[in-house]
Design an enzyme around this catalytic site. Structure first.
Site, PDB file in Angstrom:
ATOM      1  N   PHE A   1      38.967  57.866  33.256  1.00 42.94           N
ATOM      2  CA  PHE A   1      38.840  57.050  32.051  1.00 42.94           C
ATOM      3  C   PHE A   1      37.450  57.279  31.459  1.00 42.94           C
ATOM      4  O   PHE A   1      36.614  56.387  31.382  1.00 42.94           O
ATOM      5  CB  PHE A   1      39.090  55.563  32.376  1.00 42.94           C
ATOM      6  CG  PHE A   1      39.399  54.727  31.157  1.00 42.94           C
ATOM      7  CD1 PHE A   1      40.606  54.879  30.491  1.00 42.94           C
ATOM      8  CD2 PHE A   1      38.473  53.799  30.674  1.00 42.94           C
ATOM      9  CE1 PHE A   1      40.905  54.116  29.360  1.00 42.94           C
ATOM     10  CE2 PHE A   1      38.755  53.025  29.547  1.00 42.94           C
ATOM     11  CZ  PHE A   1      39.970  53.191  28.895  1.00 42.94           C
TER      12      PHE A   1
ATOM     13  N   LYS B   9      39.861  72.543  30.321  1.00 49.22           N
ATOM     14  CA  LYS B   9      40.138  73.980  30.317  1.00 49.22           C
ATOM     15  C   LYS B   9      40.458  74.524  31.718  1.00 49.22           C
ATOM     16  O   LYS B   9      41.208  75.480  31.850  1.00 49.22           O
ATOM     17  CB  LYS B   9      38.918  74.741  29.787  1.00 49.22           C
ATOM     18  CG  LYS B   9      38.591  74.481  28.346  1.00 49.22           C
ATOM     19  CD  LYS B   9      37.220  75.012  27.965  1.00 49.22           C
ATOM     20  CE  LYS B   9      36.096  74.156  28.509  1.00 49.22           C
ATOM     21  NZ  LYS B   9      36.038  72.768  28.013  1.00 49.22           N
TER      22      LYS B   9
ATOM     23  N   GLY C 297      23.143  65.068  20.443  1.00 50.03           N
ATOM     24  CA  GLY C 297      24.306  64.784  21.287  1.00 50.03           C
ATOM     25  C   GLY C 297      25.318  65.916  21.295  1.00 50.03           C
ATOM     26  O   GLY C 297      26.435  65.761  21.780  1.00 50.03           O
TER      27      GLY C 297
ATOM     28  N   LYS D 239      38.133  79.334  27.183  1.00 50.15           N
ATOM     29  CA  LYS D 239      39.024  79.152  26.030  1.00 50.15           C
ATOM     30  C   LYS D 239      39.680  80.470  25.619  1.00 50.15           C
ATOM     31  O   LYS D 239      40.854  80.502  25.245  1.00 50.15           O
ATOM     32  CB  LYS D 239      38.241  78.564  24.855  1.00 50.15           C
ATOM     33  CG  LYS D 239      37.776  77.130  25.107  1.00 50.15           C
ATOM     34  CD  LYS D 239      36.878  76.622  23.989  1.00 50.15           C
ATOM     35  CE  LYS D 239      36.572  75.140  24.186  1.00 50.15           C
ATOM     36  NZ  LYS D 239      35.603  74.649  23.175  1.00 50.15           N
TER      37      LYS D 239
END
Lengths: 352, 352
Positions: free
Chosen positions: A11, A127, A208, A226
């Site tokens: 979570f 991934k 960030g 990816k």
């Protein structure tokens, strides 16, 4: 009214955003797609666990604190994680299992295996399970007649994998080039404004956009995973990360960037793959100087883009916002919708 | 091995390209999608007609001359068109009916009606039937339990309608902006290089990008039909062309373009629609000065682009080659694949 029961393993920021979507957008979902979502279980190593076969109030989840054991304050919650129970004992149709710890893909891979073995559909935005363990997981998918969806593993919210697989069937896809990492693209942008590499990385961290340890982004290892996913999914390759040559952006100096700028060109970290004449697929991740007219030259900031090359359409390009938490949570939503539609169809087949 | 029987009403540049694809790409189609295409009938006002329940050699079609009655030289062909027989008497599963004559959408609309009434699926790449007669045609679709697909009516080959409808479900789509006409975009590009409006239009005609009478392109009427289709399809509107305000590029002068260039801005013909706060949808086609950072500012030449605005993804953009004959033929192919997949599912449902 159909209801889809959802369980969440982990979570973090993305699944918290997903709980917000369940809270705020069930009416839209019902109107557009004909079903509602209900969270029936959550287990998180740090926060603890909650299970309820009739549905957990999503607002209780989104409002939970971030301290250790915070779920114990929710009605029916516990301070300890209960991953196995959430997987096996909740009436979940679909389980989201993104949580990972580093670059091994674990424990997300084990969680996905556990979910599939328990005959539940699994979604991940990580991934690792897709790039490192797809074929083993696909074996479990067939064996247990369930789904394994991972649209968010490449460019978060924008459903490029599904778009390419469903809407570009028959087009003769033979390669792609992408800007798949917002951090490195932002760093290169800032270097064009005159910052050194080190200062540009600092700036990305302050915004960030880069993690405390930005190596996987800067060195291109994140993009490499990816590229492996896209090449295997869209070009039918069987690449492992080690098969993909890797040259990240860290060797790029301020004067390299300045030289390119003078020539009207741009440095970009490009992940690409193409089908060669003999049918094999080769892939590379590299910092490249792109001409102004290159389809990826204008992609700025944390934006992602993929240019698909095909026999019949030439180059078609998808540009999308980078990896925000809401965008990534939408990728999970898109996977849920796809599974729901697929399941509806297979239920009908089963009845035949 | 499944075979899909196809009939063509009209045999202009797009359907000729489609016959080339049938000739050259059936193996790819079978490998990727599990079926082959077979052309069982063609009727063209000028060239004549051919029918064969076992399939017409696609090469005989692609090699046919362009003189009146040319189909009479093909084995079994006739110099006269036989539209009604092709629709009703061939064993066609899907009929492509794009042929139109001007801006009325006719006879494409009547052809589509005839095909649906004959309980065959219909595909068109003509904007007219979709923008002007979609609701009447959808009535026939339901009544006869067949499909009406028109992916090529907006930006030719790139399947944006299907992408938005299937892969962006649940995203909260609330608007789009597009560069939907290659001719006017090319004209504006050439004006940036210093040409007058009149000379830029001439240049577009010389390059084959503009028709002898380029009014529908330049004035934005062609874009307006596309905006109507997208707004009705994707935003649930019920717009007619007259509901969409229209300001084409012809009032733009060389000095307007020069002023924009000095400010780092670009004139573009933008077709857009958005959902307002009260839920209604408003749409406009207008020549606009865009800031350099606008998602459509960098779209150059005959390229098309659509930027979708949504609650969850912000702006996601699809950029694609313009309206080439092969690209548009691929749109028909994509529709055929979609119908084939859908039909497979409905056949199963029917058996249940």
């Amino acid at each position: 009214m159909a209801t889809c029961n959802l369980a969440l393993i982990g979570f973090g920021r993305v699944n918290r955003a997903l709980a917000e979507l369940v809270d705020q957008r069930n009416d839209v979902l019902e109107k557009e797609c004909g079903f509602r979502l209900r969270v029936v279980g959550v287990s998180d190593l740090h926060l603890g666990s909650v299970m309820s076969p009739n549905g957990i109030d999503p607002r209780a989840l989104t409002r939970a604190g971030s301290e250790k054991g915070a779920f114990s304050k929710i009605s029916g919650g516990h301070a300890a994680p209960r991953t196995e129970q959430v997987i096996k004992q909740t009436p979940s149709d679909i389980i989201e299992a993104t949580y990972n710890d580093g670059e091994s893909g674990q424990p997300a891979i084990s969680h996905c295996q556990g979910v599939l073995a328990a005959r539940r559909h699994v979604i991940t935005t990580n991934k690792g399970p897709v790039a490192l363990a797809a074929s083993a997981l696909q074996g479990l998918v067939k064996e247990n007649d369930v789904a394994f969806e991972y649209e968010g593993s490449v460019i978060s919210g924008t459903p490029v994998i599904r778009m390419a697989k469903t809407n570009l069937s028959g087009v003769g896809l033979n390669g792609f080039q992408g800007i798949l990492n917002g951090t490195s693209n932002y760093v290169l942008d800032r270097m064009e404004e005159g910052l050194t590499f080190v200062d540009a990385v600092k700036a990305a961290q302050e915004m960030g956009f880069a993690e405390a340890n930005p190596t996987a982004n800067i060195e291109g290892r994140e993009v490499r995973l990816k590229v492996v996913i896209l090449a295997n999914e869209l070009l039918g390759a069987s690449l492992k990360p080690a098969d993909v040559k890797l040259c990240g952006i860290s060797p790029i100096t301020a004067s390299d960037v300045e030289d390119a700028k003078k020539a009207g060109e741009k440095w970009k970290l490009v992940g690409s793959a193409s089908r060669d004449e003999d049918g094999s697929v080769s892939a590379i991740v590299e910092a490249k100087r792109l001409e102004r007219t290159h389809p990826l030259a204008e992609i700025s900031g944390v934006t992602n883009a993929i240019a698909f090359q095909s026999d019949l359409l030439g180059t078609a390009k998808v540009t999308s916002p980078g990896a925000g938490r809401i965008e990534t949570a939408f990728a999970i939503m898109a996977d849920i919708i796809a599974i729901h539609r697929g399941r509806t169809a297979s239920t009908k087949t089963g009845a035949a």
